[in-house]
Design a protein around this motif. Sequence first.
Motif, mmCIF file in Angstrom:
data_model
loop_
_atom_site.group_PDB
_atom_site.id
_atom_site.type_symbol
_atom_site.label_atom_id
_atom_site.label_comp_id
_atom_site.label_asym_id
_atom_site.label_seq_id
_atom_site.Cartn_x
_atom_site.Cartn_y
_atom_site.Cartn_z
ATOM 1 N N TYR A 467 0.846 -1.194 0.000
ATOM 2 C CA TYR A 467 0.000 0.000 0.000
ATOM 3 C C TYR A 467 0.883 1.246 0.000
ATOM 4 O O TYR A 467 1.843 1.356 0.767
ATOM 5 C CB TYR A 467 -0.923 -0.008 1.224
ATOM 6 C CG TYR A 467 -1.859 -1.187 1.229
ATOM 7 C CD1 TYR A 467 -3.056 -1.159 0.511
ATOM 8 C CD2 TYR A 467 -1.545 -2.342 1.942
ATOM 9 C CE1 TYR A 467 -3.919 -2.253 0.508
ATOM 10 C CE2 TYR A 467 -2.393 -3.437 1.943
ATOM 11 C CZ TYR A 467 -3.575 -3.396 1.229
ATOM 12 O OH TYR A 467 -4.419 -4.482 1.210
ATOM 13 N N LEU A 468 0.552 2.184 -0.890
ATOM 14 C CA LEU A 468 1.316 3.419 -1.039
ATOM 15 C C LEU A 468 0.374 4.616 -0.962
ATOM 16 O O LEU A 468 -0.846 4.484 -1.128
ATOM 17 C CB LEU A 468 2.033 3.444 -2.402
ATOM 18 C CG LEU A 468 2.974 2.278 -2.728
ATOM 19 C CD1 LEU A 468 3.436 2.399 -4.186
ATOM 20 C CD2 LEU A 468 4.162 2.267 -1.792
ATOM 21 N N THR A 469 0.959 5.799 -0.747
ATOM 22 C CA THR A 469 0.152 7.021 -0.793
ATOM 23 C C THR A 469 0.104 7.612 -2.197
ATOM 24 O O THR A 469 -0.782 8.400 -2.516
ATOM 25 C CB THR A 469 0.720 8.083 0.171
ATOM 26 O OG1 THR A 469 2.098 8.321 -0.160
ATOM 27 C CG2 THR A 469 0.618 7.588 1.609
ATOM 28 N N ALA A 470 1.069 7.225 -3.057
ATOM 29 C CA ALA A 470 1.095 7.678 -4.450
ATOM 30 C C ALA A 470 2.036 6.770 -5.227
ATOM 31 O O ALA A 470 2.968 6.188 -4.660
ATOM 32 C CB ALA A 470 1.551 9.126 -4.561
ATOM 33 N N LEU A 471 1.790 6.641 -6.530
ATOM 34 C CA LEU A 471 2.675 5.883 -7.401
ATOM 35 C C LEU A 471 3.676 6.827 -8.057
ATOM 36 O O LEU A 471 3.324 7.957 -8.409
ATOM 37 C CB LEU A 471 1.873 5.160 -8.489
ATOM 38 C CG LEU A 471 0.925 4.060 -8.016
ATOM 39 C CD1 LEU A 471 0.126 3.516 -9.193
ATOM 40 C CD2 LEU A 471 1.688 2.924 -7.348
ATOM 41 N N PRO A 472 4.912 6.388 -8.227
ATOM 42 C CA PRO A 472 5.890 7.254 -8.903
ATOM 43 C C PRO A 472 5.564 7.388 -10.378
ATOM 44 O O PRO A 472 5.333 6.397 -11.070
ATOM 45 C CB PRO A 472 7.222 6.507 -8.689
ATOM 46 C CG PRO A 472 6.827 5.069 -8.514
ATOM 47 C CD PRO A 472 5.498 5.089 -7.826
ATOM 48 N N ARG A 473 5.520 8.623 -10.872
ATOM 49 C CA ARG A 473 5.168 8.881 -12.269
ATOM 50 C C ARG A 473 6.149 9.863 -12.893
ATOM 51 O O ARG A 473 6.745 10.697 -12.208
ATOM 52 C CB ARG A 473 3.741 9.452 -12.391
ATOM 53 C CG ARG A 473 2.641 8.487 -11.941
ATOM 54 C CD ARG A 473 1.268 9.113 -12.063
ATOM 55 N NE ARG A 473 0.214 8.243 -11.578
ATOM 56 C CZ ARG A 473 -0.425 7.350 -12.332
ATOM 57 N NH1 ARG A 473 -0.120 7.246 -13.621
ATOM 58 N NH2 ARG A 473 -1.370 6.589 -11.826
ATOM 59 N N ASN A 474 6.281 9.780 -14.242
ATOM 60 C CA ASN A 474 7.120 10.729 -14.955
ATOM 61 C C ASN A 474 6.276 11.909 -15.430
ATOM 62 O O ASN A 474 5.096 12.029 -15.082
ATOM 63 C CB ASN A 474 7.859 10.050 -16.116
ATOM 64 C CG ASN A 474 6.914 9.529 -17.201
ATOM 65 O OD1 ASN A 474 5.714 9.868 -17.237
ATOM 66 N ND2 ASN A 474 7.423 8.720 -18.100
ATOM 67 N N ASP A 475 6.877 12.782 -16.250
ATOM 68 C CA ASP A 475 6.172 13.995 -16.695
ATOM 69 C C ASP A 475 4.926 13.702 -17.515
ATOM 70 O O ASP A 475 4.018 14.524 -17.592
ATOM 71 C CB ASP A 475 7.114 14.879 -17.537
ATOM 72 C CG ASP A 475 8.202 15.521 -16.696
ATOM 73 O OD1 ASP A 475 7.988 15.655 -15.480
ATOM 74 O OD2 ASP A 475 9.249 15.888 -17.260
ATOM 75 N N MET A 476 4.902 12.519 -18.165
ATOM 76 C CA MET A 476 3.755 12.165 -18.987
ATOM 77 C C MET A 476 2.679 11.426 -18.209
ATOM 78 O O MET A 476 1.682 10.992 -18.755
ATOM 79 C CB MET A 476 4.218 11.291 -20.168
ATOM 80 C CG MET A 476 4.960 12.061 -21.228
ATOM 81 S SD MET A 476 3.928 13.342 -21.952
ATOM 82 C CE MET A 476 2.648 12.342 -22.699
ATOM 83 N N GLY A 477 2.908 11.227 -16.905
ATOM 84 C CA GLY A 477 1.940 10.513 -16.096
ATOM 85 C C GLY A 477 2.112 9.013 -16.121
ATOM 86 O O GLY A 477 1.310 8.286 -15.527
#
Length: 487
Positions: A467-477
Amino acid sequence: MSPLFPALESPGEDVALAFGDRTLTYAQLAAATGALAARIPPGGRVAVWATPTLRTAVAVVAALRAGAAAVPLNPKSGGKELGHIVSDSAPSAVLAAPDDELPPGVRDLPRIDIDVEVPGTGSSAAAPPPSPPAADEDPALIVYTSGTTGPPKGAVIPRRAIASTLDALAEAWQWTADDVLVHGLPLFHVHGLVLGVLGPLRRGGCVRHLGRFSTEGVARELNGGATMLFGVPTMYHRIAQALPGDPELAGALGRARLLVSGSAALPVHDHERIAAATGRRVVERYGMTETLMNTSVRADGEARAGTVGVPLPGVELRLVEEDGSPIASGGPETVGEIQVRGPNLFTGYLNRPDATRAAFTADGWFRTGDMAVRDLDGYVRIVGRKATDLIKSGGYKIGAGEIENALLEHPGVREAAVTGEPDADLGERIVAWVVPAEIQAPPSADDLADHVAGRLAPHKRPRVVHYLTALPRNDMGKIMKRALTRD
């Protein structure tokens, strides 16, 4: 070959570009790009400081009209990455707005200021100089890949690829000069720059760029006569969240001729929420830097959630086994790697003949690294990347993408990503990374496993849930799965 932008050869007074309150008609754009093109060394390479502004669009078009290759630079890139791109591409100059502050390495290049205030650009202005002759294989853009397996590689995109992709999309989407496109994407990659700016200009239509994406901006432009919207899943997710309380947005989307999503898979539950609220279905297309566009749901076809449609005109597509042998007949459970060939392909990686050779088969097919299934009627469904999304568990080949879509249909899940990790018994076990809808009350791992097993198959259920608070994303989502590690 014929000019990339026929409407600039005999320009009129229709609006070509609109960025906020800044607009250029085709006559003004022809004059501005003609004047700038005269200052660009022909036949070489020039960097473009690619901010989401009118000047960036003018700079890229001017470079193409000068017969030069444009190298878009992402202003958000770090110094190391920018240094590599500048060193690798060796541009003769950088095109930037007069007030742009350039970082070290970039500012050391000879600078050409982008001027869009060309006097005398009304209907009585002199015709712009004719575009220099250019060959189909001449480089138009050098776009650098994300560099997930090493330093970014520069994909050399010829003029032929841009023309063929945009013309194929025009046929598939019934895209004409009457269309007005709205988007808020960055201008340093294929989606925002080639499709979002060069596409309307090749058709002789108009693009309205939001500068920065907002649902309010989308509603305003679609209510103001725009006919098409291009976006990425993150944008459509925000739209889906806003729709229940925003009847103006719902009405605006309902009046659009075409809603297009790309760059990553749009979750099925966002498809359904948008369709239910607007009566319009989002269509998806599939492409990548090296190939531009490969497939799309057609404007006159079935907008089937979870698929990227059928191959575009001129594009050949096949699925292959791990040993490279083509899959003769498929179906919804036959997973293979996508390989493509056609006029939409790049010519190679700049200064990387080894990488170029490795990217193609002996008979000229490009190895995309994307895994998919192909329905019996030809529709393609992407299930993930070969390197990160193909999970071999218990003798099955499983695509992470379909599990992610199933997880996102659970009411307790806001975001989800799926990976594989070694397992002594199964070979690999399925691991889910979940952002709960309520952080303090997440669904249990057993609940999620049963949910997936009931929708797909028991062997596709996650064995581990983080469980995470957010997923890691790049500039394009796009989710950066290589950044997902266990605590």
